[in-house]
Design an enzyme around this catalytic site. Structure first.
Site, PDB file in Angstrom:
ATOM      1  N   ASP A 175       6.859  -7.468   2.281  1.00 24.99           N
ATOM      2  CA  ASP A 175       5.814  -7.980   3.170  1.00 24.99           C
ATOM      3  C   ASP A 175       5.161  -6.830   3.925  1.00 24.99           C
ATOM      4  O   ASP A 175       5.813  -5.821   4.208  1.00 24.99           O
ATOM      5  CB  ASP A 175       6.456  -8.978   4.157  1.00 24.99           C
ATOM      6  CG  ASP A 175       5.418  -9.839   4.858  1.00 24.99           C
ATOM      7  OD1 ASP A 175       4.240  -9.818   4.453  1.00 24.99           O
ATOM      8  OD2 ASP A 175       5.793 -10.526   5.821  1.00 24.99           O
ATOM      9  N   HIS A 191      -1.835  -3.650  -1.594  1.00 26.42           N
ATOM     10  CA  HIS A 191      -1.060  -4.131  -2.743  1.00 26.42           C
ATOM     11  C   HIS A 191      -0.833  -2.997  -3.746  1.00 26.42           C
ATOM     12  O   HIS A 191       0.241  -2.847  -4.305  1.00 26.42           O
ATOM     13  CB  HIS A 191      -1.769  -5.308  -3.418  1.00 26.42           C
ATOM     14  CG  HIS A 191      -1.869  -6.525  -2.537  1.00 26.42           C
ATOM     15  ND1 HIS A 191      -0.809  -6.985  -1.794  1.00 26.42           N
ATOM     16  CD2 HIS A 191      -2.903  -7.372  -2.281  1.00 26.42           C
ATOM     17  CE1 HIS A 191      -1.183  -8.072  -1.124  1.00 26.42           C
ATOM     18  NE2 HIS A 191      -2.447  -8.312  -1.393  1.00 26.42           N
ATOM     19  N   LEU A 238      20.701  -2.250 -14.706  1.00 29.00           N
ATOM     20  CA  LEU A 238      20.133  -3.128 -13.673  1.00 29.00           C
ATOM     21  C   LEU A 238      19.341  -4.292 -14.282  1.00 29.00           C
ATOM     22  O   LEU A 238      18.543  -4.083 -15.197  1.00 29.00           O
ATOM     23  CB  LEU A 238      19.182  -2.292 -12.791  1.00 29.00           C
ATOM     24  CG  LEU A 238      18.427  -3.049 -11.706  1.00 29.00           C
ATOM     25  CD1 LEU A 238      19.339  -3.296 -10.503  1.00 29.00           C
ATOM     26  CD2 LEU A 238      17.180  -2.288 -11.258  1.00 29.00           C
TER      27      LEU A 238
HETATM   28  C1  FPP Z   1       2.903  -9.335   1.106  1.00 25.62           C
HETATM   29  O1  FPP Z   1       1.962  -8.562   1.754  1.00 25.62           O
HETATM   30  C2  FPP Z   1       3.072  -8.982  -0.277  1.00 25.62           C
HETATM   31  C3  FPP Z   1       2.768  -9.804  -1.327  1.00 25.62           C
HETATM   32  C4  FPP Z   1       1.780 -10.884  -1.334  1.00 25.62           C
HETATM   33  C5  FPP Z   1       3.490  -9.681  -2.568  1.00 25.62           C
HETATM   34  C6  FPP Z   1       3.951  -8.311  -2.930  1.00 25.62           C
HETATM   35  C7  FPP Z   1       3.065  -7.734  -3.934  1.00 25.62           C
HETATM   36  C8  FPP Z   1       3.108  -6.451  -4.308  1.00 25.62           C
HETATM   37  C9  FPP Z   1       4.061  -5.449  -3.808  1.00 25.62           C
HETATM   38  C10 FPP Z   1       2.133  -5.997  -5.281  1.00 25.62           C
HETATM   39  C11 FPP Z   1       2.280  -6.708  -6.542  1.00 25.62           C
HETATM   40  C12 FPP Z   1       3.529  -6.344  -7.230  1.00 25.62           C
HETATM   41  C13 FPP Z   1       3.686  -6.500  -8.535  1.00 25.62           C
HETATM   42  C14 FPP Z   1       4.867  -5.980  -9.245  1.00 25.62           C
HETATM   43  C15 FPP Z   1       2.636  -7.174  -9.286  1.00 25.62           C
HETATM   44  P1  FPP Z   1       0.878  -9.337   2.614  1.00 25.62           P
HETATM   45  O2  FPP Z   1      -0.405  -9.248   1.866  1.00 25.62           O
HETATM   46  O3  FPP Z   1       1.343 -10.700   2.936  1.00 25.62           O
HETATM   47  O4  FPP Z   1       0.870  -8.438   3.909  1.00 25.62           O
HETATM   48  P2  FPP Z   1       0.436  -8.894   5.380  1.00 25.62           P
HETATM   49  O5  FPP Z   1       1.474  -9.889   5.836  1.00 25.62           O
HETATM   50  O6  FPP Z   1       0.506  -7.610   6.142  1.00 25.62           O
HETATM   51  O7  FPP Z   1      -0.945  -9.456   5.286  1.00 25.62           O
END
Ligand code: FPP
Length: 268
Positions: free
Chosen positions: A35, A52, A146
């Site tokens: 997150d 991302h 893994l």
């Molecule tokens: C949360 O950040 C993260 C996600 C929505 C998912 C995690 C995605 C990645 C690390 C990239 C994609 C990974 C792969 C392997 C395809 P947020 O956008 O909710 O952050 P915020 O809470 O600060 O807005």
């Protein structure tokens, strides 16, 4: 542990932590709620997409570190069933990044003996992604290191709904009777079947929530919350979380012999 120097350089504080870890103190399975990508980007005046993109780097480094720590399983929450509510362009970007990740990282997974295992309602993802996932599963299926589980279009509740649907249908066709259902049966019919439950759940970005992740499986997981935003999460942070886990005493609702005992009997 093989390849210690590539995990943590000699003389560094994290190497000291690693040197103190014993195989039995390590978690078998680590789950991560990634997150903070959006906040990371905002802090830099960048579009969310860049958060991302930077998050992918952290995914790659964490998978590599988990393999070097010789963990049995790593499960990462990449896209939840609720994430479809995000703006279309953001969903499109996340899917494009996933395709890019699969194309770029497949070789690394094959070469590093990593078994790839996506979990979630995969049939609702676009066909091209489904094909990429199936190919990665196939090409890494014989690997014995893994297991990297990536949760896509996943939520703990939808997984349990699917299980109940399956059980009711099986009962209707007389393939299942209520006495067959126990905790083992449930565990064996979830998408995570065959994997040990996570021992350690990490969430980044300072939020103190579970957000519908692995609800059944984390019953006894130790929780580790860190303020680090996901794109900034490094091998050092994983080592710190694992070392913190190694210090904890797990009781699974019982007591630990020889452990700290503050029961009434002990006070007598
Ligand atoms: C949360 O950040 C993260 C996600 C929505 C998912 C995690 C995605 C990645 C690390 C990239 C994609 C990974 C792969 C392997 C395809 P947020 O956008 O909710 O952050 P915020 O809470 O600060 O807005």
């Amino acid at each position: 542990m093989k390849d210690l120097d590539r995990l943590a350089a000699p003389g560094t504080p994290e190497r000291e932590l690693v040197d103190r870890l014993t195989p039995s103190s390590l978690p078998r399975h680590v789950a991560i709620i990634m997150d903070g990508n959006g906040r990371w980007a905002r802090q830099r005046g960048l579009p969310r997409v860049e958060g991302h993109r930077a998050g992918i780097r952290a995914v790659r480094d964490t998978v590599e570190a988990a393999a070097r720590l010789e963990l049995e399983a790593l499960t990462m929450y990449a896209f939840s069933t609720e994430n479809w509510k995000r703006p279309r362009w953001e969903v499109r970007t996340l899917m494009a990044l996933l395709k890019e990740y699969l194309a770029k990282e497949l070789r690394t997974m094959v070469d590093n003996n990593i078994r790839f295992r996506p979990i979630g309602r995969l049939g609702e993802l676009e066909p091209e992604i489904q094909q990429g996932l199936a190919q990665a599963v196939e090409l890494t299926s014989k690997n014995t290191g893994l297991t990297f589980q990536i949760a896509l279009n996943y939520s703990g509740r939808s997984e349990l709904v699917d299980l109940v649907r399956y059980a009711v249908a099986a009962a209707h066709s007389e393939k299942l009777s209520p006495d067959t259902i126990d905790e083992e049966w449930v565990a064996a019919h979830l998408t995570t079947a065959g994997m040990p439950d996570p021992d350690l759940l990490i969430r980044t970005s300072g939020e103190l929530r579970i957000s519908n992740f692995l609800l059944w499986q984390i019953a006894y997981a130790e929780l580790h919350f860190t303020p680090v935003l996901w794109p900034d999460f490094t091998t050092r942070d994983l080592i710190q979380a694992v070392a913190d886990f190694a210090r904890r005493e797990r009781r699974y609702g019982g007591v630990v012999e020889g452990g700290h005992d503050n029961t009434e009997e002990a006070a007598e």
